[in-house]
Write an enzyme that holds these catalytic residues in place. Sequence first.
Site, PDB file in Angstrom:
ATOM      1  N   HIS B 155       7.280 -27.401  37.796  1.00  0.00           N
ATOM      2  CA  HIS B 155       5.838 -27.136  37.537  1.00  0.00           C
ATOM      3  C   HIS B 155       5.029 -28.235  37.021  1.00  0.00           C
ATOM      4  O   HIS B 155       5.991 -29.182  36.373  1.00  0.00           O
ATOM      5  CB  HIS B 155       5.709 -26.088  36.447  1.00  0.00           C
ATOM      6  CG  HIS B 155       6.199 -24.629  36.886  1.00  0.00           C
ATOM      7  ND1 HIS B 155       5.723 -23.878  37.897  1.00  0.00           N
ATOM      8  CD2 HIS B 155       7.443 -24.055  36.414  1.00  0.00           C
ATOM      9  CE1 HIS B 155       6.566 -22.730  37.976  1.00  0.00           C
ATOM     10  NE2 HIS B 155       7.501 -22.869  37.407  1.00  0.00           N
ATOM     11  N   ASP B 158      -2.886 -29.464  36.587  1.00  0.00           N
ATOM     12  CA  ASP B 158      -4.043 -30.180  36.845  1.00  0.00           C
ATOM     13  C   ASP B 158      -5.203 -29.469  36.042  1.00  0.00           C
ATOM     14  O   ASP B 158      -5.507 -28.343  36.476  1.00  0.00           O
ATOM     15  CB  ASP B 158      -4.175 -30.207  38.154  1.00  0.00           C
ATOM     16  CG  ASP B 158      -5.645 -30.532  38.782  1.00  0.00           C
ATOM     17  OD1 ASP B 158      -6.526 -31.029  37.990  1.00  0.00           O
ATOM     18  OD2 ASP B 158      -5.800 -30.531  39.991  1.00  0.00           O
ATOM     19  N   HIS B 160      -9.026 -29.848  35.567  1.00  0.00           N
ATOM     20  CA  HIS B 160     -10.217 -30.131  36.218  1.00  0.00           C
ATOM     21  C   HIS B 160     -11.025 -30.635  35.236  1.00  0.00           C
ATOM     22  O   HIS B 160     -12.064 -31.456  35.584  1.00  0.00           O
ATOM     23  CB  HIS B 160     -10.981 -28.831  37.016  1.00  0.00           C
ATOM     24  CG  HIS B 160     -10.383 -28.324  38.149  1.00  0.00           C
ATOM     25  ND1 HIS B 160     -10.951 -27.455  38.995  1.00  0.00           N
ATOM     26  CD2 HIS B 160      -8.953 -28.573  38.613  1.00  0.00           C
ATOM     27  CE1 HIS B 160     -10.150 -27.275  40.026  1.00  0.00           C
ATOM     28  NE2 HIS B 160      -8.827 -27.883  39.849  1.00  0.00           N
ATOM     29  N   HIS B 195      -4.576 -25.849  36.650  1.00  0.00           N
ATOM     30  CA  HIS B 195      -3.807 -24.919  37.632  1.00  0.00           C
ATOM     31  C   HIS B 195      -2.389 -25.796  37.879  1.00  0.00           C
ATOM     32  O   HIS B 195      -2.565 -27.060  37.670  1.00  0.00           O
ATOM     33  CB  HIS B 195      -4.384 -24.339  38.963  1.00  0.00           C
ATOM     34  CG  HIS B 195      -4.885 -25.477  39.971  1.00  0.00           C
ATOM     35  ND1 HIS B 195      -3.924 -26.332  40.801  1.00  0.00           N
ATOM     36  CD2 HIS B 195      -6.031 -26.244  39.737  1.00  0.00           C
ATOM     37  CE1 HIS B 195      -4.686 -27.295  41.322  1.00  0.00           C
ATOM     38  NE2 HIS B 195      -6.017 -27.463  40.581  1.00  0.00           N
ATOM     39  N   CYS B 196      -1.563 -25.168  38.470  1.00  0.00           N
ATOM     40  CA  CYS B 196      -0.252 -25.792  38.646  1.00  0.00           C
ATOM     41  C   CYS B 196      -0.368 -26.474  39.896  1.00  0.00           C
ATOM     42  O   CYS B 196      -1.060 -25.944  40.906  1.00  0.00           O
ATOM     43  CB  CYS B 196       0.891 -24.933  38.768  1.00  0.00           C
ATOM     44  SG  CYS B 196       2.311 -25.851  38.686  1.00  0.00           S
ATOM     45  N   HIS B 206       1.854 -21.713  44.083  1.00  0.00           N
ATOM     46  CA  HIS B 206       1.952 -21.537  42.702  1.00  0.00           C
ATOM     47  C   HIS B 206       0.483 -21.006  42.120  1.00  0.00           C
ATOM     48  O   HIS B 206       0.625 -20.021  41.404  1.00  0.00           O
ATOM     49  CB  HIS B 206       2.198 -22.887  42.087  1.00  0.00           C
ATOM     50  CG  HIS B 206       3.433 -23.170  41.758  1.00  0.00           C
ATOM     51  ND1 HIS B 206       4.429 -23.657  40.704  1.00  0.00           N
ATOM     52  CD2 HIS B 206       4.503 -23.459  42.825  1.00  0.00           C
ATOM     53  CE1 HIS B 206       5.499 -23.875  41.187  1.00  0.00           C
ATOM     54  NE2 HIS B 206       5.751 -23.861  42.332  1.00  0.00           N
ATOM     55  N   MET B 211      -0.543 -19.260  38.506  1.00  0.00           N
ATOM     56  CA  MET B 211      -0.479 -20.199  37.702  1.00  0.00           C
ATOM     57  C   MET B 211      -1.698 -20.859  37.535  1.00  0.00           C
ATOM     58  O   MET B 211      -1.939 -22.165  38.241  1.00  0.00           O
ATOM     59  CB  MET B 211       0.977 -21.106  38.133  1.00  0.00           C
ATOM     60  CG  MET B 211       1.512 -21.679  36.940  1.00  0.00           C
ATOM     61  SD  MET B 211       3.037 -22.207  37.390  1.00  0.00           S
ATOM     62  CE  MET B 211       3.795 -22.869  35.773  1.00  0.00           C
ATOM     63  N   HIS B 316     -20.546  -9.431  39.039  1.00  0.00           N
ATOM     64  CA  HIS B 316     -21.845  -8.647  39.094  1.00  0.00           C
ATOM     65  C   HIS B 316     -21.542  -7.648  37.853  1.00  0.00           C
ATOM     66  O   HIS B 316     -20.440  -7.027  38.149  1.00  0.00           O
ATOM     67  CB  HIS B 316     -22.297  -7.826  40.222  1.00  0.00           C
ATOM     68  CG  HIS B 316     -23.357  -7.019  40.087  1.00  0.00           C
ATOM     69  ND1 HIS B 316     -24.822  -7.171  40.337  1.00  0.00           N
ATOM     70  CD2 HIS B 316     -23.199  -5.597  39.923  1.00  0.00           C
ATOM     71  CE1 HIS B 316     -25.442  -6.307  40.084  1.00  0.00           C
ATOM     72  NE2 HIS B 316     -24.505  -5.066  40.074  1.00  0.00           N
ATOM     73  N   GLU B 340     -28.705 -11.039  38.750  1.00  0.00           N
ATOM     74  CA  GLU B 340     -28.185  -9.757  39.175  1.00  0.00           C
ATOM     75  C   GLU B 340     -26.419 -10.071  39.324  1.00  0.00           C
ATOM     76  O   GLU B 340     -25.594  -9.448  39.145  1.00  0.00           O
ATOM     77  CB  GLU B 340     -28.721  -8.971  40.284  1.00  0.00           C
ATOM     78  CG  GLU B 340     -28.794 -10.137  41.442  1.00  0.00           C
ATOM     79  CD  GLU B 340     -29.372  -9.157  42.837  1.00  0.00           C
ATOM     80  OE1 GLU B 340     -29.361  -8.081  42.726  1.00  0.00           O
ATOM     81  OE2 GLU B 340     -30.218  -9.887  43.428  1.00  0.00           O
ATOM     82  N   THR B 341     -26.403 -11.145  40.546  1.00  0.00           N
ATOM     83  CA  THR B 341     -25.206 -11.355  40.635  1.00  0.00           C
ATOM     84  C   THR B 341     -24.813 -12.940  40.823  1.00  0.00           C
ATOM     85  O   THR B 341     -25.886 -13.631  41.008  1.00  0.00           O
ATOM     86  CB  THR B 341     -24.938 -10.937  42.074  1.00  0.00           C
ATOM     87  OG1 THR B 341     -25.117  -9.479  42.278  1.00  0.00           O
ATOM     88  CG2 THR B 341     -23.492 -11.181  42.598  1.00  0.00           C
ATOM     89  N   HIS B 367     -18.758  -8.456  43.419  1.00  0.00           N
ATOM     90  CA  HIS B 367     -19.644  -7.771  44.120  1.00  0.00           C
ATOM     91  C   HIS B 367     -19.490  -7.820  45.836  1.00  0.00           C
ATOM     92  O   HIS B 367     -20.165  -7.650  46.423  1.00  0.00           O
ATOM     93  CB  HIS B 367     -21.074  -7.884  43.969  1.00  0.00           C
ATOM     94  CG  HIS B 367     -22.054  -6.621  44.032  1.00  0.00           C
ATOM     95  ND1 HIS B 367     -22.209  -6.171  45.324  1.00  0.00           N
ATOM     96  CD2 HIS B 367     -22.365  -5.566  43.109  1.00  0.00           C
ATOM     97  CE1 HIS B 367     -23.087  -5.111  45.296  1.00  0.00           C
ATOM     98  NE2 HIS B 367     -23.159  -4.765  43.987  1.00  0.00           N
TER      99      HIS B 367
END
Lengths: 250, 403
Positions: B155, B158, B160, B195-196, B206, B211, B316, B340-341, B367
């Site tokens: 494993h 990363d 971001h 994330h992996c 993964h 993950m 939503h 709304e969304t 939604h």
Amino acid sequence: MSISIADRAYPDGGLSPKVIGMLALITLTVAVVLGGLRLSGVPSTASSTASAVTLSDGSILYVQKREVTIAEWTQCHEAGACSLRIKSRKANDTDYPATGLNWFDVKEYVAWANRTRPGRFRLPAAQEWNEIAREVMPEKPDPIFTDPNLRWASSYLTESNTKRALRPSGSFAMTSHGIEDLDGSVWEWTSDCYAGPEKGFDRENCPAFFVAGEHVAAIPVFTRDPARGGCATGSPPPHLGLRLVSDNPL
Amino acid sequence: MKTSRDFRPDRRTLLTGTALAGAALVGGSVAAGASKARTPKRPVHKMGSHKNGLIQAKATTEGKAVDLSHLPRVKQEMVLPPFAPKHDPVAKGGPKIVEVRFDVEEKLMTVDEDTDAKVWALTYNGSVPGPLIIVHEGDYVELTLTNPESSIFEHNIDFHASTGALGGGGLTHVLPGEETVLRWKATKPGTFVYHCAPGGDMIPYHVCHGMNGAVMVLPRDGLKDAKGKPVTYDEVVYIGEQDYYLPKDEDGEYVQYEAAGDDYGDSLDAMRTLVPTHSVFNGAVGALTGDNALKSEVGKTVLMIHAQANRDSRPHLIGGHADLLWEGGSFTDIPQSGFETWFIRGGSAGVAVYTFKQPGVYAYVNHNLIEAVMLGATAHFVVEGEWDNDLMTQVAPPDSIKT
């Protein structure tokens, strides 16, 4: 949506009283199995073993000990009487209840079960079901909201102990009459429309019926899978199946 | 029944992403050799392959030494989602080194009890999503990542939110039985996915096995609305949306595997369809509903982080709104309002802030309602408080039509 219907309170009473004909018992071949009665006309698997239960009004109801199984359902399907084919690796396993059934599917099965003698088998009324199941049911939780404005949300279950996984027949509790799985993960269709004639519904045009399980839910007639989620403000039944009853000893 | 041990001639090499990529290449060259015998080959030019344009990478492996010994160190205790670790909405004091610890856990988890759908989840600290980290801009995150001897897989991680070395992915590969420490500086305020990413098809494998998770980097002086007014909140809800691609047998039943990794080939086939069997919040259908529903009160403000490491989503709040919204997750941007969304790009995390105005049950959904209802992407808020008849009144309850 199913939810607006499911959230309505279960009406007290209003269920048509059942007439018990004690005299109709004579003709059929009866096999007594472990204190129950074999309901001839349905396949001879576990669910066709019935128990006699005396209800509070003094009438006697003959109740399948288990829900209709996949194997039984498959016989109905292969006979051309039940259009739904249950596709499952458990299809050949007599021990699993038939699930994923909507009202129309269930109607077909009842008709098939009655093919040799109309009117012998039927679905239980919700009140009958509740009476049979009472001893194995968990206590009903208090509503989470008491404000009348929040009646739409008050039945939301935050402390549900609903068992959701499908398990082989006989995995859950048994009543003192030997009736099994009433508290299991399969909710059973009843003959009760969610609203009576005062709403303009009779059984032929009823859009939703009560299904019975840990809690009573009104399920639209088309629904085979009351999926959790969306705007559903509750814990919908995990699986829909059926159990037959008879007013007559066989 | 085969076990994962059977397909591992050498665990420590085969399980690295590169070893698997190598294995694929061998297969590829055999096939190419076979076709060569039959068909005379014309030279085929590779797209983008022009030798003259090669850039000579010039980088030194040793940068200027950094001395952070003067910075205070604090440990951040990780908590299970949907909760957030203890934090100050406005930073107290100067930059710190925030120490966090992720222990990898490969475990069998139920995705949907109704259908016996299970996954051998690959997790940071045992949860899907992994825990939420909260720091302030200018702080350093110092992560200790351990991969226990009992693991099947290699494993890494990363971030971001970080800068360089594939988000730290290039510096954190840990085989079973190894651990590593990575420090990175939080220069961008906002919410970010981690994330992996061990390499090759192990990356989506993964990520689609749970993950992933999120980091929130708050501005040192806290969140501000469009007018520069401080934004306060009573609670943080951290929702990680996970798309799963669970293999089914010919009868449509979910395949049950004995160990992590046993589903590898079947999973890749299922993933290639791009059609998830499940899209869930907090790792499982119903993980945030019923017994696990989120609780709040009228007048309380909730900050909702929505992370999706792999696939687009569109949160939503049924019966409510996003009062303020950092849709792409960057707190450098002025928040939008009154949505709304909102849209969460796959591989990102965004933030919505809402103050509850009515009691009752709210559904927080993706939604795409097929995903919300049939694939599982639903959470519920149960909100206490007094009903506001001005906002809504049931004038006539449903009854037979009388007109």
